[in-house]
Structures are given as C-alpha cells and as structure tokens.
Write a protein that holds these residues in place. Structure first.
Motif, PDB file in Angstrom:
ATOM      1  N   LEU A 144      13.342 -16.347   3.860  1.00  0.00           N
ATOM      2  CA  LEU A 144      13.362 -17.125   2.626  1.00  0.00           C
ATOM      3  C   LEU A 144      12.075 -16.889   1.859  1.00  0.00           C
ATOM      4  CD1 LEU A 144      14.603 -19.355   0.819  1.00  0.00           C
ATOM      5  CD2 LEU A 144      13.468 -21.026   2.312  1.00  0.00           C
ATOM      6  N   VAL A 145      12.213 -16.576   0.592  1.00  0.00           N
ATOM      7  CA  VAL A 145      11.038 -16.329  -0.253  1.00  0.00           C
ATOM      8  C   VAL A 145      11.294 -16.904  -1.636  1.00  0.00           C
ATOM      9  CG1 VAL A 145      11.895 -14.056  -0.970  1.00  0.00           C
ATOM     10  CG2 VAL A 145       9.440 -14.525  -1.033  1.00  0.00           C
ATOM     11  N   GLN A 146      10.237 -17.313  -2.298  1.00  0.00           N
ATOM     12  CA  GLN A 146      10.381 -17.841  -3.650  1.00  0.00           C
ATOM     13  C   GLN A 146      10.523 -16.705  -4.659  1.00  0.00           C
ATOM     14  OE1 GLN A 146       6.994 -20.436  -4.319  1.00  0.00           O
ATOM     15  NE2 GLN A 146       8.151 -22.215  -3.612  1.00  0.00           N
ATOM     16  N   ALA A 147      11.164 -17.010  -5.759  1.00  0.00           N
ATOM     17  CA  ALA A 147      11.312 -16.029  -6.827  1.00  0.00           C
ATOM     18  C   ALA A 147       9.937 -15.514  -7.246  1.00  0.00           C
ATOM     19  CB  ALA A 147      12.027 -16.652  -8.015  1.00  0.00           C
TER      20      ALA A 147
ATOM     21  N   GLY B  14       8.257 -13.475  -5.404  1.00  0.00           N
ATOM     22  CA  GLY B  14       7.573 -13.079  -4.187  1.00  0.00           C
ATOM     23  C   GLY B  14       8.006 -11.717  -3.684  1.00  0.00           C
TER      24      GLY B  14
ATOM     25  N   LYS C  43      14.165 -11.821  -7.161  1.00  0.00           N
ATOM     26  CA  LYS C  43      14.898 -12.742  -8.027  1.00  0.00           C
ATOM     27  C   LYS C  43      15.978 -13.452  -7.216  1.00  0.00           C
ATOM     28  CE  LYS C  43      14.445  -9.391 -11.795  1.00  0.00           C
ATOM     29  NZ  LYS C  43      15.196  -8.567 -12.788  1.00  0.00           N
ATOM     30  N   PRO C  44      16.407 -14.620  -7.629  1.00  0.00           N
ATOM     31  CA  PRO C  44      17.481 -15.309  -6.892  1.00  0.00           C
ATOM     32  C   PRO C  44      18.726 -14.431  -6.725  1.00  0.00           C
ATOM     33  CG  PRO C  44      16.453 -16.821  -8.422  1.00  0.00           C
ATOM     34  CD  PRO C  44      15.855 -15.472  -8.704  1.00  0.00           C
TER      35      PRO C  44
ATOM     36  N   THR D 161      19.420 -12.384  -3.535  1.00  0.00           N
ATOM     37  CA  THR D 161      19.872 -13.027  -2.302  1.00  0.00           C
ATOM     38  C   THR D 161      21.117 -12.331  -1.770  1.00  0.00           C
ATOM     39  OG1 THR D 161      18.947 -15.172  -2.907  1.00  0.00           O
ATOM     40  CG2 THR D 161      20.781 -15.163  -1.339  1.00  0.00           C
TER      41      THR D 161
ATOM     42  N   VAL E 168      16.374 -15.770  -1.798  1.00  0.00           N
ATOM     43  CA  VAL E 168      15.326 -15.963  -2.802  1.00  0.00           C
ATOM     44  C   VAL E 168      15.611 -17.270  -3.533  1.00  0.00           C
ATOM     45  CG1 VAL E 168      14.117 -14.976  -4.771  1.00  0.00           C
ATOM     46  CG2 VAL E 168      15.166 -13.470  -3.054  1.00  0.00           C
ATOM     47  N   SER E 169      14.681 -18.184  -3.428  1.00  0.00           N
ATOM     48  CA  SER E 169      14.860 -19.480  -4.079  1.00  0.00           C
ATOM     49  C   SER E 169      14.248 -19.464  -5.475  1.00  0.00           C
ATOM     50  CB  SER E 169      14.206 -20.574  -3.242  1.00  0.00           C
ATOM     51  OG  SER E 169      12.811 -20.366  -3.159  1.00  0.00           O
ATOM     52  N   SER E 170      14.856 -20.240  -6.361  1.00  0.00           N
ATOM     53  CA  SER E 170      14.377 -20.284  -7.757  1.00  0.00           C
ATOM     54  C   SER E 170      13.304 -21.335  -7.945  1.00  0.00           C
ATOM     55  CB  SER E 170      15.553 -20.550  -8.686  1.00  0.00           C
ATOM     56  OG  SER E 170      16.173 -21.759  -8.331  1.00  0.00           O
TER      57      SER E 170
END
Length: 125
Positions: free
Chosen positions: A11-14, A16, A84-85, A88, A123-125
């Motif tokens: 899991l990574v943030q947008a 990243g 980017k989300p 995913t 990828v989380s927004s």
C-alpha cells in the motif's frame, strides 16, 4: 520449467514510489524475455513493461515506471514512481524462453510461457 516469484507489492499513497521484484528459477534467466503485466478487478490484463534485447514500456507509463534486470540474481524489477490510484492492480511477472526486439511479441501476454502468482499494489488517494 521456470518458477517466478514476485514480491514488493503493498500500500502506498498517491505520488509515492514502489519497486516490485520477480525472482526466476533456473540457469538460463539471461536468455529469457521478462515482462510485467497488471490486472485490476473487473478489467482485462494490461501490459506494463518488458525487457529483452531492448526494453519497452506501455503507453500509460509515460516515464513513471522503469523495468530492469539483474542476470546475476535471476531477478527482474519494476520501479514505479509517481503512482496514481489507477495503478492499483495485481502485478504479474512473466517469462518467455527467447530474446527478441519485436515489440509486438514483448507486449503480447500469449507469447509468455511462465507466469508468477502476482503481487498486489494498492495506491491510495
């Protein structure tokens, strides 16, 4: 028979970065074309990148992803930046027992003989 094992998803943030890896069994790794594909729920499998006599990246990558390999470690990598989300997906490694410069072959999933189980990238927004 070649076995492929992916790792490095998560899991990574947008915005990243993440690097996924794929280790192949066998002694002839250097003679294989290696590819990365991805599949999101409800969507078709999509070509991401491949490395053979040359490297080729899918159109959507636009300089964000880079494929590379280390033949001494039987490993192929996919460095993913500016995620980017919509990136995913489950990312799959694939291998074909030949080297080529034919881009159509490199991006065609049916040309690959061996597949890994995949590693999930979210990828989380």
């Amino acid at each position: 028979q070649v076995q492929l094992v992916e790792s490095g998803g998560g899991l990574v943030q947008a915005g990243g970065s993440l690097r996924v890896s794929c280790v192949a069994s066998g002694r002839t790794f250097r003679t294989y074309t290696m590819g990365w594909f991805r599949q999101a729920p409800g969507k078709e499998r999509e070509f991401v990148a491949a490395i053979s006599w040359t490297t080729y990246h899918g159109d959507f990558v636009k300089g964000r992803f880079t494929i590379s390999r280390d033949n001494t470690k039987n490993t192929v990598y996919l460095q993913m930046n500016t995620l980017k989300p919509e990136d995913t997906a489950n990312y799959y490694c694939a291998a074909a027992p030949y080297l080529t410069e034919n881009i159509a072959s490199m991006r065609e999933g049916r040309k690959y003989n061996y597949w890994g189980q995949g590693t999930q990238v979210t990828v989380s927004s």
